[in-house]
Design a protein around this motif. Sequence first.
Motif, short mmCIF file in Angstrom:
data_model
loop_
_atom_site.label_atom_id
_atom_site.label_comp_id
_atom_site.label_asym_id
_atom_site.label_seq_id
_atom_site.Cartn_x
_atom_site.Cartn_y
_atom_site.Cartn_z
N LEU A 1 1.13 -1.60 -0.16
CA LEU A 1 0.20 -0.31 0.33
C LEU A 1 1.38 1.37 0.28
CD1 LEU A 1 -3.18 -1.06 2.17
CD2 LEU A 1 -2.65 -0.25 -0.25
N PRO A 2 1.94 1.31 0.81
CA PRO A 2 2.70 2.44 0.63
C PRO A 2 3.12 2.73 -0.74
CG PRO A 2 3.56 1.15 2.74
CD PRO A 2 2.52 0.04 1.83
N GLN A 3 3.46 1.38 -1.17
CA GLN A 3 4.18 2.11 -2.81
C GLN A 3 2.56 2.48 -3.24
OE1 GLN A 3 7.16 -0.74 -4.26
NE2 GLN A 3 6.58 -1.89 -2.37
N ALA A 4 1.67 1.61 -3.31
CA ALA A 4 0.80 2.04 -4.59
C ALA A 4 -0.10 3.37 -4.34
CB ALA A 4 -0.74 1.27 -3.97
N LEU A 5 0.01 3.96 -3.34
CA LEU A 5 -0.61 5.63 -3.02
C LEU A 5 0.16 6.05 -2.65
CD1 LEU A 5 -1.97 4.49 1.46
CD2 LEU A 5 -3.26 4.65 -0.90
N LYS A 6 2.01 5.58 -3.07
CA LYS A 6 2.50 6.68 -3.48
C LYS A 6 1.98 7.26 -5.42
CE LYS A 6 6.82 6.15 -4.49
NZ LYS A 6 8.16 5.67 -4.40
N ILE A 7 1.98 5.94 -5.75
CA ILE A 7 1.69 6.16 -7.29
C ILE A 7 0.41 6.73 -7.52
CG2 ILE A 7 1.00 4.93 -8.93
CD1 ILE A 7 2.99 3.21 -8.25
N SER A 8 -0.87 6.70 -6.84
CA SER A 8 -2.25 7.40 -6.94
C SER A 8 -2.20 8.36 -6.42
CB SER A 8 -3.07 5.95 -6.13
OG SER A 8 -2.82 4.40 -6.40
N ILE A 9 -1.22 8.94 -5.88
CA ILE A 9 -1.53 10.45 -5.64
C ILE A 9 -1.87 11.60 -6.48
CG2 ILE A 9 -0.63 12.42 -4.61
CD1 ILE A 9 1.53 10.79 -3.17
N PRO A 10 -1.71 11.66 -7.45
CA PRO A 10 -2.56 12.54 -8.77
C PRO A 10 -3.80 11.92 -8.67
CG PRO A 10 -0.95 12.27 -9.47
CD PRO A 10 -0.31 10.81 -8.16
N GLY A 11 -4.28 10.73 -8.69
CA GLY A 11 -5.40 10.22 -8.85
C GLY A 11 -6.43 11.04 -7.77
N ILE A 12 -5.72 10.80 -6.73
CA ILE A 12 -6.91 11.04 -5.32
C ILE A 12 -7.01 11.60 -5.55
CG2 ILE A 12 -6.47 10.65 -2.70
CD1 ILE A 12 -5.55 8.10 -3.22
N VAL A 13 -5.83 12.64 -5.13
CA VAL A 13 -6.35 14.24 -5.46
C VAL A 13 -7.38 14.95 -6.22
CG1 VAL A 13 -4.88 16.57 -6.15
CG2 VAL A 13 -3.94 14.79 -4.24
N ASN A 14 -7.17 14.53 -7.72
CA ASN A 14 -7.91 14.87 -8.65
C ASN A 14 -9.56 14.63 -8.04
OD1 ASN A 14 -9.00 15.78 -10.90
ND2 ASN A 14 -8.92 13.59 -11.45
N VAL A 15 -9.76 13.83 -7.78
CA VAL A 15 -10.87 12.74 -6.69
C VAL A 15 -11.39 13.50 -6.26
CG1 VAL A 15 -12.70 11.18 -6.16
CG2 VAL A 15 -10.81 10.96 -7.85
N ALA A 16 -9.88 14.49 -4.69
CA ALA A 16 -10.94 15.13 -3.67
C ALA A 16 -10.80 16.39 -4.47
CB ALA A 16 -9.75 15.19 -3.06
N VAL A 17 -10.36 16.43 -5.42
CA VAL A 17 -10.56 18.71 -5.86
C VAL A 17 -12.41 18.19 -6.16
CG1 VAL A 17 -10.15 20.26 -7.26
CG2 VAL A 17 -8.67 19.11 -6.14
N GLY A 18 -12.88 17.05 -7.47
CA GLY A 18 -14.34 17.50 -7.73
C GLY A 18 -15.55 17.11 -6.69
N LEU A 19 -14.69 16.18 -5.61
CA LEU A 19 -15.26 15.97 -4.61
C LEU A 19 -15.61 17.84 -3.95
CD1 LEU A 19 -16.81 14.09 -2.42
CD2 LEU A 19 -15.14 13.63 -1.34
N PHE A 20 -14.40 17.96 -3.69
CA PHE A 20 -15.13 19.51 -2.77
C PHE A 20 -16.11 20.45 -3.46
CE2 PHE A 20 -13.62 23.47 -1.68
CZ PHE A 20 -13.99 23.85 -0.04
N LYS A 21 -16.31 20.59 -4.93
CA LYS A 21 -16.23 21.11 -5.34
C LYS A 21 -17.75 20.50 -6.02
CE LYS A 21 -13.60 20.65 -9.02
NZ LYS A 21 -12.77 21.22 -10.84
N ASP A 22 -17.93 19.35 -5.76
CA ASP A 22 -19.48 18.78 -5.91
C ASP A 22 -20.73 19.23 -4.49
OD1 ASP A 22 -19.23 18.14 -8.67
OD2 ASP A 22 -18.08 15.90 -8.16
N THR A 23 -19.25 19.06 -3.67
CA THR A 23 -20.30 19.66 -2.37
C THR A 23 -21.91 21.18 -3.18
OG1 THR A 23 -18.83 20.91 -1.37
CG2 THR A 23 -18.98 19.26 -0.65
#
Length: 428
Positions: free
Chosen positions: A342-364
């Motif tokens: 998971l530490p390695q997978a999460l490091k790879i997934s940071i851009p995608g997670i941030v993209n979802v987080a930004v979209g989620l915040f705007k979708d509120t």
Amino acid sequence: MSDVSFVRHDQIPPSPPPAREAGVIKWLRENLFSGWINSILTILAVYFVIKIVIGVYPWFANGVWEGGSRADCVTALAGETGACFAILAERWNQLLFGISYPSDSYWRPFLAFVLLLPCVSPVLFNGLPRKMLVLTLLYPFIAFWLIWGGTILAPIVGLIGFIAGYYAFLEGEKRSGFVLGLVAGLIAAIIVWRLGGMLSGAASGFMAFEPVASRDMGGFMLNMILGTICVSLSIPLGIALALGRQSSMPIIKGICVVFIEFVRGVPLITLLFVANVVLAYFFPPDANIDLILRVIIMITLFSAAYIAEVIRGGLAALPKGQYEAADSLGLNYSQAMRLIILPQALKISIPGIVNVAVGLFKDTTLVSVISMFDLVGAIRGPILGSANWTGIYWEVFGFAALLFFVVCYGISQYSQWLERQLQTDHRD
């Protein structure tokens, strides 16, 4: 004729680089004028930026900040072009805290926001003392007490239930595995929460603030509440869904696949209507489930499905040798995932997670369609619906855009900093 040789004893001082290869000139050549196409595009961009600034500057410079209606702004401008910022000066409290939140309690959500920064820092930044994680653990319960009010016993009981569930999870995992530990933790948390509900109700006057109903929440405060809570909950839930989708057990894998594909195929606005109308039927008849809680559940499930797919991509990007290395060390499944995969997978997934987080915040802002007066809902409803401010759009929507931009840009900059901190590969 004698042969005389000479050896220099000191180093020749380096010559300064050419002017075009250093400083601002170098940056301009590499970034703005690296070729004739880029030079033309730079000149056109500068031209349009200057035109926009020249056109918009009088609107800002002549802005009116005092007045109780649009008519006052028109009178103060006397025929000149200018913004009516008086609407922001008069309605700032409704834009930030909603229509019905008690005005004498504005300091409570403001204090909760101020405390958010130091309390979340131990999770976001390395190098801070590990003891500060206690602040991170306490913050959700303190923020709930500050924003919603009531007796302090309610968050204390919730904290005790969380701790009891955590230790029940650890004990159950030691004895019979992860699933039993999770079930034991949930049962322990629910028991303590139910017992504590009666205790906190009996001591309603103990260190109590004025209670504020969820229907009185609104403004940008509501967007921050939904964004912060839903992002915090959807990341661990998304990790669990991603691992469940890769599970070798057909039932767990099937449930995760059906859930992820169903949620990703349904618009968020549909789930919000379900939260508003349908979700209450899934709870006991005497249960009075708060609307904000129902919205949090639906938004969290929605974003967790997308985060699960992002993390699944990170897991798939890891070479098979990482899994084999974990097996060679004698690690079980949970240890291998927690320490290696998971530490390695999460490091790879940071851009995608941030993209979802930004979209989620705007979708509120979509909660305005179910009559929740968040920032956009307050603008579209009571503020622009007032006869005094009819026709004022750019000022309030520009203010809303600025608030969302500041938060989303901060999230983006933090993710880029985190990627640089976690960059462990060596590149020439």
